[in-house]
Design a protein around this motif. Structure first.
Motif, PDB file in Angstrom:
ATOM      1  N   GLU A 486       0.810  -1.214   0.000  1.00 25.06           N
ATOM      2  CA  GLU A 486       0.000   0.000   0.000  1.00 25.06           C
ATOM      3  C   GLU A 486       0.842   1.262   0.000  1.00 25.06           C
ATOM      4  O   GLU A 486       0.340   2.353  -0.293  1.00 25.06           O
ATOM      5  CB  GLU A 486      -0.925   0.003   1.228  1.00 25.06           C
ATOM      6  CG  GLU A 486      -1.935  -1.142   1.253  1.00 25.06           C
ATOM      7  CD  GLU A 486      -1.323  -2.426   1.818  1.00 25.06           C
ATOM      8  OE1 GLU A 486      -0.125  -2.413   2.155  1.00 25.06           O
ATOM      9  OE2 GLU A 486      -2.045  -3.431   1.911  1.00 25.06           O
ATOM     10  N   GLY A 488       3.484   1.526  -1.969  1.00 21.18           N
ATOM     11  CA  GLY A 488       4.148   1.572  -3.264  1.00 21.18           C
ATOM     12  C   GLY A 488       5.455   0.810  -3.329  1.00 21.18           C
ATOM     13  O   GLY A 488       6.159   0.869  -4.338  1.00 21.18           O
ATOM     14  N   THR A 804      -1.827   7.381   0.958  1.00 20.28           N
ATOM     15  CA  THR A 804      -2.012   6.578  -0.261  1.00 20.28           C
ATOM     16  C   THR A 804      -2.970   5.414  -0.043  1.00 20.28           C
ATOM     17  O   THR A 804      -3.490   4.859  -1.001  1.00 20.28           O
ATOM     18  CB  THR A 804      -0.667   6.020  -0.759  1.00 20.28           C
ATOM     19  OG1 THR A 804      -0.095   5.181   0.255  1.00 20.28           O
ATOM     20  CG2 THR A 804       0.301   7.136  -1.099  1.00 20.28           C
ATOM     21  N   TYR A 805      -3.196   5.046   1.232  1.00 20.18           N
ATOM     22  CA  TYR A 805      -4.093   3.925   1.551  1.00 20.18           C
ATOM     23  C   TYR A 805      -4.927   4.309   2.766  1.00 20.18           C
ATOM     24  O   TYR A 805      -4.398   4.742   3.787  1.00 20.18           O
ATOM     25  CB  TYR A 805      -3.278   2.671   1.849  1.00 20.18           C
ATOM     26  CG  TYR A 805      -4.108   1.455   2.222  1.00 20.18           C
ATOM     27  CD1 TYR A 805      -4.496   0.531   1.261  1.00 20.18           C
ATOM     28  CD2 TYR A 805      -4.493   1.236   3.541  1.00 20.18           C
ATOM     29  CE1 TYR A 805      -5.259  -0.590   1.598  1.00 20.18           C
ATOM     30  CE2 TYR A 805      -5.253   0.120   3.887  1.00 20.18           C
ATOM     31  CZ  TYR A 805      -5.630  -0.781   2.920  1.00 20.18           C
ATOM     32  OH  TYR A 805      -6.382  -1.888   3.260  1.00 20.18           O
ATOM     33  N   ASN A 826      -3.373  12.185  -2.944  1.00 19.81           N
ATOM     34  CA  ASN A 826      -2.454  11.101  -3.298  1.00 19.81           C
ATOM     35  C   ASN A 826      -3.014   9.710  -3.016  1.00 19.81           C
ATOM     36  O   ASN A 826      -2.313   8.719  -3.183  1.00 19.81           O
ATOM     37  CB  ASN A 826      -1.143  11.271  -2.527  1.00 19.81           C
ATOM     38  CG  ASN A 826      -0.376  12.506  -2.955  1.00 19.81           C
ATOM     39  OD1 ASN A 826       0.079  12.585  -4.100  1.00 19.81           O
ATOM     40  ND2 ASN A 826      -0.243  13.480  -2.077  1.00 19.81           N
ATOM     41  N   LYS A 828      -4.510   6.205  -3.298  1.00 19.16           N
ATOM     42  CA  LYS A 828      -4.628   5.225  -4.371  1.00 19.16           C
ATOM     43  C   LYS A 828      -5.622   4.116  -4.045  1.00 19.16           C
ATOM     44  O   LYS A 828      -6.189   3.510  -4.950  1.00 19.16           O
ATOM     45  CB  LYS A 828      -3.251   4.615  -4.681  1.00 19.16           C
ATOM     46  CG  LYS A 828      -2.272   5.606  -5.273  1.00 19.16           C
ATOM     47  CD  LYS A 828      -0.969   4.928  -5.670  1.00 19.16           C
ATOM     48  CE  LYS A 828      -0.014   5.927  -6.321  1.00 19.16           C
ATOM     49  NZ  LYS A 828       1.259   5.271  -6.740  1.00 19.16           N
ATOM     50  N   THR A 829      -5.808   3.828  -2.769  1.00 17.55           N
ATOM     51  CA  THR A 829      -6.716   2.753  -2.355  1.00 17.55           C
ATOM     52  C   THR A 829      -7.626   3.246  -1.237  1.00 17.55           C
ATOM     53  O   THR A 829      -7.151   3.760  -0.226  1.00 17.55           O
ATOM     54  CB  THR A 829      -5.933   1.521  -1.865  1.00 17.55           C
ATOM     55  OG1 THR A 829      -5.036   1.078  -2.891  1.00 17.55           O
ATOM     56  CG2 THR A 829      -6.892   0.382  -1.515  1.00 17.55           C
ATOM     57  N   CYS A 850      -5.987  10.562  -7.769  1.00 20.50           N
ATOM     58  CA  CYS A 850      -5.050   9.461  -8.066  1.00 20.50           C
ATOM     59  C   CYS A 850      -5.606   8.094  -7.704  1.00 20.50           C
ATOM     60  O   CYS A 850      -4.869   7.102  -7.730  1.00 20.50           O
ATOM     61  CB  CYS A 850      -3.731   9.691  -7.314  1.00 20.50           C
ATOM     62  SG  CYS A 850      -2.834  11.162  -7.799  1.00 20.50           S
ATOM     63  N   ILE A 851      -6.883   8.003  -7.347  1.00 23.11           N
ATOM     64  CA  ILE A 851      -7.441   6.737  -6.864  1.00 23.11           C
ATOM     65  C   ILE A 851      -7.359   5.651  -7.936  1.00 23.11           C
ATOM     66  O   ILE A 851      -7.659   5.883  -9.101  1.00 23.11           O
ATOM     67  CB  ILE A 851      -8.911   6.928  -6.396  1.00 23.11           C
ATOM     68  CG1 ILE A 851      -9.382   5.756  -5.555  1.00 23.11           C
ATOM     69  CG2 ILE A 851      -9.838   7.194  -7.579  1.00 23.11           C
ATOM     70  CD1 ILE A 851      -8.766   5.687  -4.204  1.00 23.11           C
ATOM     71  N   GLU A 852      -6.896   4.458  -7.512  1.00 28.11           N
ATOM     72  CA  GLU A 852      -6.773   3.327  -8.430  1.00 28.11           C
ATOM     73  C   GLU A 852      -7.665   2.160  -8.044  1.00 28.11           C
ATOM     74  O   GLU A 852      -8.128   1.417  -8.905  1.00 28.11           O
ATOM     75  CB  GLU A 852      -5.319   2.860  -8.496  1.00 28.11           C
ATOM     76  CG  GLU A 852      -4.369   3.892  -9.089  1.00 28.11           C
ATOM     77  CD  GLU A 852      -2.933   3.421  -9.113  1.00 28.11           C
ATOM     78  OE1 GLU A 852      -2.669   2.288  -8.631  1.00 28.11           O
ATOM     79  OE2 GLU A 852      -2.068   4.164  -9.615  1.00 28.11           O
ATOM     80  N   SER A 874      -9.013   7.932 -12.799  1.00 30.38           N
ATOM     81  CA  SER A 874      -7.827   7.085 -12.609  1.00 30.38           C
ATOM     82  C   SER A 874      -8.173   5.713 -12.041  1.00 30.38           C
ATOM     83  O   SER A 874      -7.295   4.864 -11.872  1.00 30.38           O
ATOM     84  CB  SER A 874      -6.825   7.777 -11.687  1.00 30.38           C
ATOM     85  OG  SER A 874      -7.414   8.021 -10.423  1.00 30.38           O
TER      86      SER A 874
END
Length: 908
Positions: A486, A488, A804-805, A826, A828-829, A850-852, A874
């Motif tokens: 998570e 990176g 990021t998480y 930022n 992503k999850t 930036c969510i993936e 994203s």
């Protein structure tokens, strides 16, 4: 050393009877001459070990074809390993003898050290004889010229045998059409950053094949063009000389000028020939970025001109912009089968595979895992023998066929040869794991450190250096990334099967390790150094004694019989690594405490219920991994192991686990404060004195604490705040109703990126320093059972810009959750689970840029499609599971499945 022992005996003579003292001294005197010479001889063989290491690294077996030389190097390795064993034993006992209490303990029992050092002296004599023997063998059987490898000659030979040295016709190319179109488009693009193009990937993927095809098609459109093979051995002069020839050097006489030019002269000749010309230059097989930077000043007037670089290394690929970097991937199953058929049935119309061979052909292609080099090699080999029995036989020995094939081995050996000695060890070690095994980053790093492959460098710990080695192997495309965590970072990786077979072959040749099954294990060299095995049986180990064994890996396979493990341990006194993860072992024998060299014990996900008290004797132990076992309590003397760096434990007994406490910590060792080298402590139960014990553990990076009560918070969190290196912290309350207060958690460490909290929060927690002062440092946040009553997303977003998480689990909150524009820039999850009150989710345009990945699971009141979810451009993965019955109907009627076609993975 002899004098030291005698002095020690005299010193403690008062605790022994006169007769006993005389007996001890008499025993020592028997070999006093040898013992006096022992330190000198140990130092001599230490130097000889270094010399042997130099010989081995200088004359590797990779480029040698002379079997006599290979055999001799194998004998040198065996002697070097024996020397290493003697040195380890000697160093250990010298350290122990300095501790007077330890000395008394053994001399009271008799002549322990007299016996130990006499045995070492005998082994030194044996080693000296072995060294004399390998020297005699060299003088008798080998000529000096046999011991000198010529890397330049060998590499040029191997390079001439590259996977696709010739131009491949269009009709024989498979699976490169899209890449060819992309690459061709880049040649004529007007974007200014498109001058340099890089194509990267592991050896055998077809980089040169692809670029050759594009180059031959398009070079006519470039008045000046050249293809330069660089490889590992090059000089700037040679590269410039080749370039000058190929762009049209025609001065007469030819040999009188160009061969005498230095770098300056060559560049001076090249520059006017490229001036005002549109040119296409290919630098094939580049291993270091310096190649380009040493000659790039000859390339000017770059408008419309292109330079293409092929490489196996990611840091070389970084020469180009990210928009002009093509990373090749293995072929798809369909393309792989097509390529195989074109080679295996090249003389048949349409290259169709006969029905009787279809099944076995599919199996063969599957084992090649999309590697064109392997597919072409096997396809060509089978093209002349198309009988079913022969193909089945080939399939059964496919991996060895490929790893021993001169053509395949030549390509892959180039990558191996380019590794430094420590990277070679790390690379070969990976072949001990089973085929297609996902190797954890953390476990690999700890194993490499335990093996001594890496040492600290300046301010970097061995673990940091090992992690750098892992990333280097990945950047060189020798290991493949399976997934990222998570934050990176690489979470796990694996070895391509063909690369693994090569590594196994090299490891066997170099006496480094053996990865084998039961059938061949009982026939193996008893001096094997590292062993990874599968198919163990109850009586397997009882038949095998491996006195030189340093590493035993048996992941998920070892027998549950206690005798099996006892036999391994009793026969391998120098064992350094014991990794039995996922195995059926249920009991650890007490004799494990006699393995003075043991540095790593891995029992994760086994059924072991306890550890013997003798484990306290393992003074060299660095890692103890007993996560997800049935162990409820650690041995009382564990705190005596002051070199322990990683203690990973949690109680996985079903009776103790609840929904709130899905893992349960173990009671901390009584002398925990002595373990000052600890970097990882997962997971311990909180107690009245835990805060005090933790005060001396200033090397901790990862700390997980369970069963925290409200009364513990002030002292415990104040101690945690002072840890300068803390990066991962888990805090779990003793139950779901215990409210924890975080006002005293003021982290000093700017590296604290990961925070997990399980339990209720005391009022005003969001105004505490952990969020207000430290929030900008957090990248990973997981909150469970902390009922906020308000919108947690709206409350957290302003304080956590670098997250990021984010996981929110099992909590009560506001009914409507809103993510406003610019929130979590930022992230992503996002994971929302068991949010009991939420009936609406609203994503305002500009939120989560930036969510993936988004997981919305078990929200019982969410019956409407999240508003604005289509704006998350994203997003790559969306799970909407465990939602009310009417949700799917509403999802379809809203046409949302059409609005988010940009999301490749959707589960509703």
């Amino acid at each position: 050393m002899a004098e030291a022992i005698l002095m020690a005996v005299t010193k403690i003579g008062s605790v022994l009877t006169e007769e006993a003292t005389k007996a001890v001294i008499a025993k020592l005197s028997e070999k006093v001459t040898n013992l006096k010479e022992l330190p000198v001889k140990i130092e001599q063989i230490r130097k000889q070990l270094t010399m042997m290491g130099n010989v081995i690294s200088k004359i590797g077996t990779v480029y040698l074809t002379d079997e006599v030389v290979k055999s001799w190097i194998g004998e040198v390795r065996n002697v070097a390993y024996h020397v290493e064993d003697v040195m380890d034993k000697y160093s250990y006992h010298v350290l122990q003898i300095k501790e007077e209490g330890f000395l008394k303990k053994y001399f009271i029992k008799g002549t322990h050290y007299a016996k130990v050092f006499s045995e070492i002296a005998d082994e030194v004599v044996e080693v000296e004889k072995e060294i004399q023997e390998v020297v005699r063998m060299k003088d008798q059987w080998l000529q000096p010229c046999q011991l000198v490898a010529n890397p330049l000659t060998e590499m040029e030979r191997q390079r001439s045998q590259d996977s696709f040295p010739e131009f491949v016709k269009d009709e024989d190319l498979v699976g490169i059409k899209d890449n060819r179109i992309l690459l061709t488009g880049w040649l004529y693009s007007e974007e200014p950053e498109g001058t340099v193009i890089t194509v990267s990937g592991m050896g055998g993927l077809g980089k040169s094949t692809l670029v050759t095809n594009v180059y031959e098609r398009e070079k006519i459109n470039f008045p000046a063009h050249a293809w330069i093979v660089v490889s590992q051995i090059y000089t700037v002069e040679d590269l410039l000389r080749k370039l000058l020839w190929k762009i049209g050097y025609t001065e007469q006489p030819l040999s009188a000028g160009i061969d005498k030019m230095d770098v300056h002269d060559l560049k001076k000749e090249i520059q006017p020939r490229l001036q005002n010309k549109k040119y296409l230059i290919v630098l094939d097989d580049v291993w270091e970025p310096e190649v380009y930077f040493q000659i790039h000043d000859v390339f000017h007037n770059l408008q419309g001109s292109r330079i293409i670089i092929t490489t196996r290394k990611d840091h070389v690929a970084g020469i180009s912009s990210s928009t002009r970097h093509l990373e090749l991937q293995p072929l798809s199953n369909r393309d792989a089968f097509d390529l195989f058929c074109r080679r295996a049935f090249y003389n048949k119309k349409g290259h169709m595979c006969p029905k009787e061979l279809d099944a076995i052909a599919t199996s063969i292609v599957d084992r090649c895992h999309g590697l064109p080099l392997a597919i072409v090699t096997i396809g060509s080999m089978l093209s002349s023998r198309q009988q079913l029995d022969f193909w089945k036989q080939t399939y059964n020995q496919l991996q060895s066929e490929l790893s021993n094939n001169i053509h395949v081995r030549a390509i892959l050996n180039l990558s191996y040869h380019d590794l430094s000695a420590d990277l070679r060890n790390c690379f070969l070690y990976c072949c001990l794991f089973p085929e297609d095994y996902f190797m954890s980053r953390d476990i690999l790093v700890r194993l490499w450190v335990a093996e001594g492959f890496v040492l600290s460098k300046d301010k970097n710990t061995p673990e940091m250096v090992a992690e750098g080695n892992l990333m280097e192997l990945i950047h060189r495309n020798m290991l493949e990334v399976v997934d990222y965590d998570e934050l990176g970072r690489v979470n796990s990786c694996k070895m391509h099967d063909i690369v693994r077979e090569l590594a196994i072959s090299v490891a066997k040749e170099e006496r480094f390790a053996a990865a084998t099954d039961y059938g061949t294990m009982i026939q193996m060299d008893r001096n094997v150094r590292r062993l990874s095995s599968y198919g163990w049986k109850d009586d397997t180990a009882l038949k095998i004694k491996l006195p030189r064994l340093r590493t035993a890996l048996a992941l998920g396979v070892i027998s549950s019989s206690p005798e099996t493990l006892s036999s391994i341990l009793s026969g391998s006194s120098y064992l350094t690594v014991l990794e039995l993860q996922d195995s059926a072992v249920t009991e650890v024998p007490a004799l494990i405490g006699s393995l003075f060299n043991l540095r790593y014990i891995g029992l994760r996900r086994t059924n072991v219920k306890s550890l013997p008290d003798s484990i306290e004797n393992l003074s060299n132990l660095q890692t103890l991994d007993i996560k997800q076992t049935k162990i409820e309590k650690l041995p009382r003397g564990l705190g005596k192991i002051t070199k322990l760096r990683h203690l990973l434990a949690d109680n996985y007994t079903d009776e103790k686990r609840t929904e709130f406490r899905y893992f349960v910590g173990v009671q901390a060792p009584k002398e925990l404060s002595n373990m000052e080298e600890l970097q990882t402590l997962e997971t311990v139960e909180s107690s009245n004195d835990l805060a005090e014990q933790l005060k001396r553990l200033m090397q901790l990076r990862s700390l997980w604490i369970d069963n925290i009560s409200a009364a513990d918070c002030a002292n415990l969190f104040a101690t945690l705040s002072n840890m300068p290196l803390l990066s991962s912290l888990l805090l779990a309350a003793k139950d779901e109703n215990e409210a924890l207060c975080f006002k005293d958690l003021k982290p000093r460490s700017a590296d604290l990126h990961k925070l997990v909290i399980r339990g209720q929060w005391a009022k005003g927690t969001l105004n505490c320093p952990i969020f207000l002062g430290h929030g900008t440092h957090l990248k990973y946040l997981a909150l469970s059972w902390c009922n906020l009553g308000e919108d947690p997303l709206e409350m957290l977003a302003p304080h956590l810009p670098n997250l990021t998480y984010l996981k929110l689990n099992n909590m009560h909150s506001a009914r409507t959750l809103v993510l406003s524009a610019g929130s979590f820039p930022n992230l992503k999850t996002l994971y929302l689970r068991h949010m009991h009150d939420v009936s609406q989710l609203h994503f305002i345009d500009g939120a989560l840029p930036c969510i993936e990945a988004m997981y919305i699971v078990s929200l019982p009141k969410l019956d409407k499609v999240p508003q604005g979810i289509e704006s998350l451009q994203s997003l790559k993965k969306l799970w909407l599971l465990g939602l009310p019955k009417g949700f799917k109907t509403q999802w379809v009627s809203s046409g949302m499945h059409q609005k988010i076609l940009h999301v490749p993975e959707i589960r509703v």
